[in-house]
Design a protein around this motif. Structure first.
Motif, PDB file in Angstrom:
ATOM      1  N   GLU A  63       0.813  -1.221   0.000  1.00 32.75           N
ATOM      2  CA  GLU A  63       0.000   0.000   0.000  1.00 32.75           C
ATOM      3  C   GLU A  63       0.850   1.277   0.000  1.00 32.75           C
ATOM      4  O   GLU A  63       0.613   2.189  -0.803  1.00 32.75           O
ATOM      5  CB  GLU A  63      -0.945  -0.019   1.198  1.00 32.75           C
ATOM      6  N   SER A  77       2.710   1.625  -3.304  1.00 34.01           N
ATOM      7  CA  SER A  77       1.774   2.022  -4.360  1.00 34.01           C
ATOM      8  C   SER A  77       1.418   3.502  -4.249  1.00 34.01           C
ATOM      9  O   SER A  77       1.358   4.215  -5.259  1.00 34.01           O
ATOM     10  CB  SER A  77       0.513   1.161  -4.306  1.00 34.01           C
ATOM     11  N   SER A  85       2.037   6.333  -7.000  1.00 36.94           N
ATOM     12  CA  SER A  85       0.930   7.146  -7.498  1.00 36.94           C
ATOM     13  C   SER A  85       1.266   8.631  -7.438  1.00 36.94           C
ATOM     14  O   SER A  85       0.981   9.382  -8.372  1.00 36.94           O
ATOM     15  CB  SER A  85      -0.322   6.839  -6.678  1.00 36.94           C
ATOM     16  N   SER A 119       1.883  -6.345 -10.337  1.00 35.12           N
ATOM     17  CA  SER A 119       0.500  -5.856 -10.423  1.00 35.12           C
ATOM     18  C   SER A 119       0.376  -4.444  -9.853  1.00 35.12           C
ATOM     19  O   SER A 119      -0.395  -3.627 -10.362  1.00 35.12           O
ATOM     20  CB  SER A 119      -0.481  -6.824  -9.754  1.00 35.12           C
ATOM     21  N   VAL A 120       1.142  -4.134  -8.821  1.00 37.85           N
ATOM     22  CA  VAL A 120       1.131  -2.784  -8.250  1.00 37.85           C
ATOM     23  C   VAL A 120       1.727  -1.787  -9.251  1.00 37.85           C
ATOM     24  O   VAL A 120       1.177  -0.711  -9.476  1.00 37.85           O
ATOM     25  CB  VAL A 120       1.895  -2.739  -6.902  1.00 37.85           C
ATOM     26  N   ASP A 136       1.830  -2.168 -12.491  1.00 40.18           N
ATOM     27  CA  ASP A 136       0.882  -2.094 -13.601  1.00 40.18           C
ATOM     28  C   ASP A 136      -0.221  -1.077 -13.313  1.00 40.18           C
ATOM     29  O   ASP A 136      -0.524  -0.218 -14.141  1.00 40.18           O
ATOM     30  CB  ASP A 136       0.285  -3.476 -13.864  1.00 40.18           C
ATOM     31  N   LYS A 137      -0.786  -1.161 -12.139  1.00 44.87           N
ATOM     32  CA  LYS A 137      -1.843  -0.221 -11.735  1.00 44.87           C
ATOM     33  C   LYS A 137      -1.344   1.219 -11.823  1.00 44.87           C
ATOM     34  O   LYS A 137      -2.018   2.092 -12.364  1.00 44.87           O
ATOM     35  CB  LYS A 137      -2.301  -0.551 -10.314  1.00 44.87           C
ATOM     36  N   ASN A 138      -0.152   1.469 -11.320  1.00 48.22           N
ATOM     37  CA  ASN A 138       0.377   2.827 -11.286  1.00 48.22           C
ATOM     38  C   ASN A 138       0.806   3.331 -12.662  1.00 48.22           C
ATOM     39  O   ASN A 138       0.643   4.513 -12.959  1.00 48.22           O
ATOM     40  CB  ASN A 138       1.519   2.919 -10.278  1.00 48.22           C
ATOM     41  N   LYS A 168      -0.660   2.491 -15.439  1.00 52.17           N
ATOM     42  CA  LYS A 168      -1.914   2.763 -16.150  1.00 52.17           C
ATOM     43  C   LYS A 168      -2.616   4.017 -15.628  1.00 52.17           C
ATOM     44  O   LYS A 168      -3.461   4.581 -16.317  1.00 52.17           O
ATOM     45  CB  LYS A 168      -2.813   1.540 -16.107  1.00 52.17           C
ATOM     46  N   GLU A 169      -2.266   4.463 -14.444  1.00 52.20           N
ATOM     47  CA  GLU A 169      -2.850   5.693 -13.886  1.00 52.20           C
ATOM     48  C   GLU A 169      -2.149   6.954 -14.386  1.00 52.20           C
ATOM     49  O   GLU A 169      -2.638   8.057 -14.161  1.00 52.20           O
ATOM     50  CB  GLU A 169      -2.791   5.660 -12.357  1.00 52.20           C
ATOM     51  N   LYS A 211      -6.044   0.032 -20.649  1.00 55.49           N
ATOM     52  CA  LYS A 211      -6.513   0.160 -19.260  1.00 55.49           C
ATOM     53  C   LYS A 211      -7.632  -0.780 -18.945  1.00 55.49           C
ATOM     54  O   LYS A 211      -8.420  -1.188 -19.648  1.00 55.49           O
ATOM     55  CB  LYS A 211      -6.964   1.594 -18.998  1.00 55.49           C
TER      56      LYS A 211
END
Length: 155
Positions: free
Chosen positions: A7, A10, A14, A104-105, A107-109, A111-112, A155
């Motif tokens: 967390e 991430s 972010s 995966s963390v 990837d999320k960031n 794509k943001e 996304k």
């Protein structure tokens, strides 16, 4: 592995990743392509960013461009230090699970990151090839191939 373990990492990504990607895109603004790699050690002790103006990611270890932002280092080191149940010096199911959760963390960031940031430097998101790997170690090839597909899908 429980993704909540990542967390703080991430959240740091972010908040700070777009600024670091902007530095790279500014440097690459006169190029047609750019590949950006998140490179870690075989024991996951932090990341640095490497980039090149080709999409030949299999030679990333020869790239000359790199950044070592603190937000990619210390929060990840803190996670590794607190995962006493994982032996990060040897291949294992737990170490691979850690790697996949970390991907995966990221990837999320990735794509943001706002599309406008890419456009500002005359790129489309698809002009940039993102990936993650180890500088050497147990899962170098696996992380490279999985992250290349994961990070570069819509996304």
């Amino acid at each position: 592995m429980d993704i909540t373990t990542f967390e703080q990492f991430s959240q740091q990504c972010s908040e700070n990743l777009p600024k670091e990607i902007e530095k790279i895109l500014n440097d690459a603004k006169d190029q047609k392509n750019c590949a950006i790699g998140f490179i870690t050690t075989d024991d996951f002790y932090g990341f640095y960013l490497a980039w090149d103006y080709s999409k030949d990611i299999f030679e990333f270890f020869e790239w000359k461009n790199e950044l070592s932002p603190t937000f990619l280092y210390q929060p990840l080191v803190d996670i590794v230090d607190n995962c006493e149940e994982i032996d990060f010096c040897s291949p294992s199911e737990e170490k691979w699970d850690f790697a996949q959760t970390l991907l995966s963390v990221l990837d999320k960031n990735i794509k943001e990151i706002p599309d406008e940031l890419f456009h500002k430097y005359n790129f489309k998101r698809e002009d940039i090839l993102f990936f993650a790997s180890m500088s050497d170690g147990d899962y170098m090839d696996e992380m490279l191939s999985i992250s290349e597909k994961m990070f570069n899908t819509s996304k």
